[in-house]
Design an enzyme around this catalytic site. Sequence first.
Site, PDB file in Angstrom:
ATOM      1  N   ALA A 283      27.673   8.095 -44.527  1.00  0.00           N
ATOM      2  CA  ALA A 283      27.356   7.364 -43.197  1.00  0.00           C
ATOM      3  C   ALA A 283      28.545   7.173 -42.145  1.00  0.00           C
ATOM      4  O   ALA A 283      29.617   6.660 -42.672  1.00  0.00           O
ATOM      5  CB  ALA A 283      26.483   6.404 -43.202  1.00  0.00           C
TER       6      ALA A 283
ATOM      7  N   GLY B  68      29.642  12.320 -39.748  1.00  0.00           N
ATOM      8  CA  GLY B  68      30.227  13.110 -39.218  1.00  0.00           C
ATOM      9  C   GLY B  68      30.896  14.441 -39.904  1.00  0.00           C
ATOM     10  O   GLY B  68      31.242  15.409 -39.561  1.00  0.00           O
TER      11      GLY B  68
ATOM     12  N   ASP C 240      24.466   3.046 -54.207  1.00  0.00           N
ATOM     13  CA  ASP C 240      25.608   2.248 -54.460  1.00  0.00           C
ATOM     14  C   ASP C 240      26.446   2.590 -55.565  1.00  0.00           C
ATOM     15  O   ASP C 240      26.132   2.441 -56.819  1.00  0.00           O
ATOM     16  CB  ASP C 240      25.330   0.518 -54.672  1.00  0.00           C
ATOM     17  CG  ASP C 240      26.462  -0.389 -54.744  1.00  0.00           C
ATOM     18  OD1 ASP C 240      27.615   0.198 -54.447  1.00  0.00           O
ATOM     19  OD2 ASP C 240      26.157  -1.547 -54.671  1.00  0.00           O
TER      20      ASP C 240
ATOM     21  N   ASP D  65      35.490   9.405 -49.032  1.00  0.00           N
ATOM     22  CA  ASP D  65      35.843   8.859 -47.333  1.00  0.00           C
ATOM     23  C   ASP D  65      35.529   7.264 -47.758  1.00  0.00           C
ATOM     24  O   ASP D  65      34.422   6.719 -47.108  1.00  0.00           O
ATOM     25  CB  ASP D  65      35.235   9.448 -46.390  1.00  0.00           C
ATOM     26  CG  ASP D  65      35.601   9.027 -45.002  1.00  0.00           C
ATOM     27  OD1 ASP D  65      36.862   8.446 -44.864  1.00  0.00           O
ATOM     28  OD2 ASP D  65      34.886   8.860 -44.159  1.00  0.00           O
TER      29      ASP D  65
ATOM     30  N   CYS E 150      40.651   5.570 -43.253  1.00  0.00           N
ATOM     31  CA  CYS E 150      41.233   5.453 -41.943  1.00  0.00           C
ATOM     32  C   CYS E 150      42.079   4.110 -41.817  1.00  0.00           C
ATOM     33  O   CYS E 150      41.792   3.125 -41.115  1.00  0.00           O
ATOM     34  CB  CYS E 150      40.337   5.452 -40.946  1.00  0.00           C
ATOM     35  SG  CYS E 150      38.713   4.377 -41.173  1.00  0.00           S
TER      36      CYS E 150
END
Length: 456
Positions: free
Chosen positions: A270, A273, A319, A338, A391
């Site tokens: 989620a 993208g 999870d 990610d 990120c």
Amino acid sequence: MSARNQQPGHPDARSGAYEILQRVEQGGYADRLLDSYIRRHPEMDPRERGLLTELVYGVLRLRGRLDFALTQFSRQQLTHLEPAALRLLRLGAYQLLELDRIPTHAAVNTSVELARQVGMERIAGLINGTLRSLARERATIPWPEADDLKAYLQHVCSLPGWLVKDLLRQFPNSESRALAEALAGQAPQTLRANTLKIDRDALLAALTEAGHQARLCHYAPEGVILEERGESALPGDREGWYQMQDEASMLIARLLDPQPGDRLLDACSAPGGKTTHMAALTGNRASILALDKHPQRAELVTQGAARLACEGIEARPWDLLEPPAFLAPQSFDRILVDAPCSGLGVLRRNPESRWNRKPADIRELAALQRTLLAQVAPLVRPGGHLLYAVCTFTAAETDAVVADFLVAHPEFRLEDLHDIVPSHWHELLTEDGLLRTWPHRHDGMDAFFAARFVKA
């Protein structure tokens, strides 16, 4: 008490910003609160909507700078002010210091009026006096110079003290300054052309025709940067022509290099993208399982896939702290992790993280990242690929996680991304072939890290 405009049906940017900032202080997320507020007020003038976004993101992003300025003129220590007073002062100070287009009298008077609107008339005098002093004497503010780098990063670049120490420990002074200055600025608005519906050149032409100024991204072949939005809506939103996505984020699915016919896993998917980008890269000819811990966020992936006409995506809540026993070992060609991270590379987009993150979070997140990689490693088939992306730029969440994974899983080896990416991407890579993007070096994109492993 939330700010309310006195004229029903005509919400204004300042009262909306006050309300959103209050809810951020209570634990909300600025981007979600902004989206919700704008959806509740579709009648809001586009210019007010733009100012609302500017005020919310600007006050959160530059809170350290605003507080340094306000400290020079407030009769009370800022730590002794009640939250509502500090919220009002920051909103006024941001307009005075950062928005030249707003006249001084308007910035002060609207702040005083807003104090009355939210039931804080008893502090209207404090708001008026402090902001008027700031407006009158702003040229005297003793901003730290760059040669006093620690103070400069904290009070001019608006970074919390612990992060300043971390930057100075991790990077040379010149790099610390350049990165901090970039993180104090606004993030670019970037669109990924949904190649299932439109190519990038056609999207750029449509944006230009609609009155928006845009240009092509330098690295991401689907990317378009909006340099200045016009007053009209972006073309193709309802049709699914694009996905709002930073250029660095667009690189991740390409590093995974999904192929038609692959079975793919997006382990932390989620809002979707990267998941939908995988589908587009394979022309909807891959089978993609998208997992997320929270059911409502898994549903966001499903909704996004429908909007973009992506097929072959199954979004499922799970999870990954629990082993995914429903998945067979060695059943995926490529897996993307990610992972949840400190998000320091996207502080411009999630500015509340500047003030919410603590050093202890980094250690906890690194442990979580190691666990997630360990849970999915058995699912990669021999010869398959595992891509780890975050990120952020902390050593604990990047190089250390990669090193620990390789020790714990000798059946994997680290791939050199130089052998995979186009030559003009090589400047995005470290000597070891890891992806590291930086806003001050690479077309303004967010700071991302990625490493790709192959299973023997």
